[in-house]
Design an enzyme around this catalytic site. Structure first.
Site, PDB file in Angstrom:
ATOM      1  N   HIS A 308      37.488  47.750  52.622  1.00  0.00           N
ATOM      2  CA  HIS A 308      38.023  46.943  53.730  1.00  0.00           C
ATOM      3  C   HIS A 308      37.093  47.078  54.922  1.00  0.00           C
ATOM      4  O   HIS A 308      36.523  48.136  55.168  1.00  0.00           O
ATOM      5  CB  HIS A 308      39.437  47.427  54.128  1.00  0.00           C
ATOM      6  CG  HIS A 308      40.206  46.414  54.898  1.00  0.00           C
ATOM      7  ND1 HIS A 308      40.065  46.279  56.262  1.00  0.00           N
ATOM      8  CD2 HIS A 308      41.075  45.459  54.503  1.00  0.00           C
ATOM      9  CE1 HIS A 308      40.853  45.302  56.663  1.00  0.00           C
ATOM     10  NE2 HIS A 308      41.476  44.785  55.631  1.00  0.00           N
ATOM     11  N   ASP A 366      45.342  44.039  48.417  1.00  0.00           N
ATOM     12  CA  ASP A 366      45.281  43.163  47.238  1.00  0.00           C
ATOM     13  C   ASP A 366      45.300  43.916  45.924  1.00  0.00           C
ATOM     14  O   ASP A 366      45.380  43.305  44.858  1.00  0.00           O
ATOM     15  CB  ASP A 366      44.009  42.304  47.314  1.00  0.00           C
ATOM     16  CG  ASP A 366      44.070  41.347  48.491  1.00  0.00           C
ATOM     17  OD1 ASP A 366      43.179  41.401  49.352  1.00  0.00           O
ATOM     18  OD2 ASP A 366      45.064  40.593  48.565  1.00  0.00           O
TER      19      ASP A 366
END
Ligand code: SDX
Length: 431
Positions: A308, A366
């Site tokens: 991320h 996700d």
């Protein structure tokens, strides 16, 4: 005495420039460079905006090192366990948790705007049956500006409010109909006696041939997934919505731009790519092969659902999502889900590998969402449309905040030009 305003001094050659520093209520200070080009004749350079604050905001705060995500100050794990999506929508839109009366009025407003203009269904027929639902959503949401002319004037506060409610209310219908169209089943209309998540599930999975009862386990899990994806500071798709809005474009066009950006596998498309990756791995014994590929600079393969831009410790949404995956699959009697088994082994193997720990790579929002969505009966092609449905309230909240910001002006970045300098045209006979 109040602290003297802070500033940074930039020295270029024999010249020094004082740049104001602004302090936030939380997070890093910012160096204000708005006047730098005018004063020093230089640009700053920050491809990917890794060190750049694009705006002021009061909506969502992320601390990437501490794994903190706050919506209007409330931690995401508390909202996921104690609140529900439409209450979180109210919080994001209006800044505070609603009273019971305010929540009832808001939920009634959303519930009574879930139907689409009847003619909009003909847009779906223009797509091939195998069109990706994200292509359909991008088209149909953009087309809303061709139907709802009475809520496109961004300078009219009432029209902004109407457009906001219409988008939040109609996105589940648009997404569900994209799914129904792709499987050749008739569209199912929303019902006003169902909550937001139950309505979406029924529009996706009901058929005219029989009654459909919403499983409360699935509707609770669906609502939690909506909440976990609602907003996330200035991510790529939200920044797209803000940049599109800065030109004065209407809200439906701007949200369609956000949907298009979210579709990418590095962003919201990662949930579909992650589940497809887990299925390709297939069994835990193949995990080392894929870990090696992810580490190989010559191989473009990356672990989908890992890493991320902001979180450098853990993604608090992934923590909640992992708990939810265990609960939902257990309650659905699929706790022995082979894909979930591979996901858990892959997470453990990656986190034990220095490559991932040194680069601060770990599961993001996700990684586990696809496992739940597949267990709920959704095809992978519907994962990102569900992300887009959830994030609509975040895009809208950020859009409203930007429109109301007196500093709002058209976004227009500059560049580090590396091309040819001026040269004269050469006639073709002389080339
Ligand atoms: C979302 O911004 C948001 O808030 C987004 C989001 C939201 O709610 O809106 O949180 C939603 O988009 C989550 C992210 C979903 N994407 C994926 O899961 C795709 C896989 N992840 C990567 O593509 C990547 O981690 C990003 C795009 C998420 C972040 O990319 P960055 O911050 O630009 O990091 P990077 O590409 O510069 O990577 C740093 C290093 C690189 O190695 P070096 O060049 O330093 O040697 O880490 C490596 C990368 O190669 N790396 C990975 C990796 N992610 C980064 N290596 C293997 N697998 C990965 N997943």
């Amino acid at each position: 005495m109040a602290d003297a305003p802070k500033s940074a001094t930039l020295t270029i050659g024999d010249n020094s420039y004082d740049l104001p520093i602004h302090s936030p209520t939380a997070g890093p200070d910012v160096v204000d460079i708005r006047k730098l080009y005018g004063q020093a004749g230089v640009f700053t350079y920050d491809p990917g905006f890794t060190s750049t604050a694009s705006c002021d905001s009061t909506i969502t705060f992320i601390d990437g090192d501490e794994g903190v995500l706050l919506h209007r100050g409330y931690p995401i794990d508390q909202l996921a366990s104690k609140s529900h999506y439409l209450e979180v929508c109210y919080l994001l839109l209006y800044g505070n948790l609603p009273s019971a009366a305010q929540l009832e009025e808001f939920e009634s407003l959303v519930t009574n705007h879930t139907m689409l203009h009847e003619q909009m269904q003909y847009f779906y027929r223009g797509f091939r049956r195998d069109a990706h639902p994200m292509a359909i959503m991008t088209g149909v949401v953009g087309a809303m500006s061709a139907f709802y002319h009475d809520s496109t004037d961004i300078h009219d506060a009432h029209q902004r409010e109407v457009a906001s409610i219409r988008l939040i209310a109609k996105m589940p219908t648009i997404a569900a109909w994209a799914y129904k169209f792709s499987i050749g089943q008739p569209f199912v209309y929303p019902r006003n006696d169902l909550d937001y998540a139950s309505n979406f599930l029924r529009m996706c999975f009901a058929v005219p041939a029989e009654d459909y009862e919403v499983n409360p386990i699935l509707s609770r899990a669906m609502d939690r997934i909506f909440t976990l994806h609602a907003d996330h500071e200035q991510n790529a798709s939200t920044s797209t919505v803000r940049l599109a809005s800065s030109s004065g474009a209407n809200p439906f066009a701007c949200i369609a731009a956000g949907i298009a950006c979210l579709w990418g596998p590095a962003h919201g498309g990662a949930n579909q790519a992650c589940l497809e990756m887990l299925k390709e791995i297939g069994t835990p014994d193949r995990i080392p092969e894929y870990i090696a590929r992810a580490k190989d600079k010559e191989d473009p393969f990356r672990l989908m659902g890992f890493g991320h831009r902001v979180y450098k410790n853990f993604d608090p949404r992934a923590t909640v999502m992992k708990q939810s995956a265990d609960e939902v699959l257990d309650l659905l009697g699929v706790e022995n889900n082979p894909v979930l088994a591979v996901a858990k082994e892959l997470e453990a193997a990656a986190l034990a590998d220095p490559y991932f720990s040194e680069k601060k790579l770990f599961p993001n929002v996700d990684f586990y969402s696809g496992v739940i969505l597949e267990a709920m009966g959704f095809p992978t092609s519907m994962f990102t449309p569900i992300f887009a449905l959830s994030r609509t309230v975040g895009w809208i909240s950020q859009w409203k905040e930007m429109i109301a910001d007196p500093q709002n002006k058209i976004g227009r970045p500059r560049q580090l030009y590396q091309g040819e300098t001026t040269r004269d045209y050469v006639d073709i006979e002389n080339r």
